[in-house]
Scaffold this active site. Sequence first.
Site, PDB file in Angstrom:
ATOM      1  CE  LYS A 288      -3.882  -1.824   2.760  1.00 51.06           C
ATOM      2  NZ  LYS A 288      -4.952  -1.625   1.784  1.00 51.06           N
ATOM      3  CD  GLU A 360      -5.538  -8.084   3.607  1.00 50.07           C
ATOM      4  OE1 GLU A 360      -5.323  -7.594   2.476  1.00 50.07           O
ATOM      5  OE2 GLU A 360      -6.223  -7.514   4.471  1.00 50.07           O
ATOM      6  NE  ARG A 362     -11.009  -9.916  -1.929  1.00 50.05           N
ATOM      7  CZ  ARG A 362     -11.447  -9.031  -2.816  1.00 50.05           C
ATOM      8  NH1 ARG A 362     -11.704  -9.411  -4.060  1.00 50.05           N
ATOM      9  NH2 ARG A 362     -11.642  -7.775  -2.482  1.00 50.05           N
TER      10      ARG A 362
END
Length: 511
Positions: A288, A360, A362
């Site tokens: 990110k 991540e 899910r």
Amino acid sequence: MTQPSLSLVDTDPAELAVDAIVIGLHSQPDEGGALLPAAGAESIAAAFDGRLTSTLALLGASGAPGEVTKLATLGTISAPLVVAVGLGDEPTGSAPSPETLRRGTGAAVRALAGSNTVALALPLPDDEDAPGVLRAILEGALLGSYRFAGYKTKPQPNRREPVAALQVHVPDANDASAAAEVTRAEAVARAVRLTRDWVNTPPNVLRPPEFADAVVAAAAGTGLEVEVLDFDELKAGGYGGIVAVGQGSEAPPRLVKLTYTPEGVESPKRVALVGKGITFDTGGISIKPAAGMWEMKSDMAGAAAVGATMLAVAALKPRVAVSAYLAMAENMPSGTAYRPGDVITMFNGKRVEVYNTDAEGRMVLADAIARACADGTDYVFETSTLTGGQVIALGKRIAGLMGSDEAVELVRAAGDRVGEPAWPMPLPDEVRKGMESDIADISQTNSNLDRAGHMLQGGVFLREFVAEGVEWAHIDIAGPSYHTGEPSGYWSKGGTGVPIRTLLSVIDQLG
Ligand code: BES
Ligand code: MN
Ligand code: ZN
């Protein structure tokens, strides 16, 4: 910080020996906005000899929802301070909406930090709505007084401590249903406050092993059955999604299961709660951007909420069998991290092609949902800070809701009742088509990395891991689980405890 004590009183509020007394204040739109003391404040208004509303108006009060105005009583009543909280326009029924009272009470009790004992003389209807309104007042008071203890090494000289004791004025302090609401509010608020503590704890302090230990410690002595799977057991058990995400961190993943079995109920309905417990989400190899990444310490808010919900369930003893599955991992970039392009075999045997390691949530949830179904359940209610798309679509207050019709309607209606709104969203076929993988059963996100229907992709993916015939709902709480602005109503900064009260209300409905 400890929760304030709560007691019911039915003596004249004007004569209560407390540090402050909270009353409600309405505006009357038909009277040019003139102020009107809310029901419950009659004896206090009388003690001011007709000068209460004019004095409050002088101090700038308007009756707007959540507005707090403090007034020294100068001997007119026993308490030295009156706090008028705005409850909006004069209600058409006998009391304002429960959520207006919950927020107003929260704001008033927070503004009273520094006072030791506080009484609440707020409007209660005299009909069948009374318990629900009382519940809202009690919850607002216990949640509005929440403050995270924090990590400052020096005592703060001007810091005012949260209210220690609350007295709530009711028509009959010996009424059994009112007493039951006190017991319930204490259990619910304990759960919400614990969740806020967990969410607000820094990610270096709460990594998956510490999080699992904290949940196990909280469950000790409650009668809940506890199972914890460590990294080796997760690998051996075929939990490919949890292992893939967790393998990138030095702090190994965990799956925590808590089980509540009601006594004396023959074949109760079975409910599974599933929560995303990413103790920190860097995005992994698909890292990110730096801005705002710290907020990803809240990426375990779903697991915190379902874990704490179980503690309230253990205390409230509904006639429903409830299990919770907390999927805990830290999503890190490292030499052992999973990669885009990996194909992962999940707990239910399906193979997933990874497109973005930042999706991540899910991955860990799919395994936890499949495990819940393998254990046997009638309902799965899963909650997670799953997508930024939820915040874009619905904002910071309203959760995204997807799933099968019955479960979705249960959650929607419960959220509406408790002041935790969730909005039903579709699971379109074309979104599923966009997730076809050339080499595996499904791709983890849209296989062109198309962000169209971003939130829906999460729901469509998770549906693949729900067994045939199981009612399920996915509650995306990326926005509502974490409050970034100034404290407001019964929300403090940081973790909110959403959707604990929704889950408890759903469980009540099924019992
Ligand atoms: N934990 C985030 C979602 C999130 C974003 C929660 C903002 C709270 C606030 C999640 O794991 C994530 O990174 N989602 C990606 C999914 C994408 C890679 C398919 C996102 O939302 O961009
Ligand atoms: Mn992520
Ligand atoms: Zn995440």
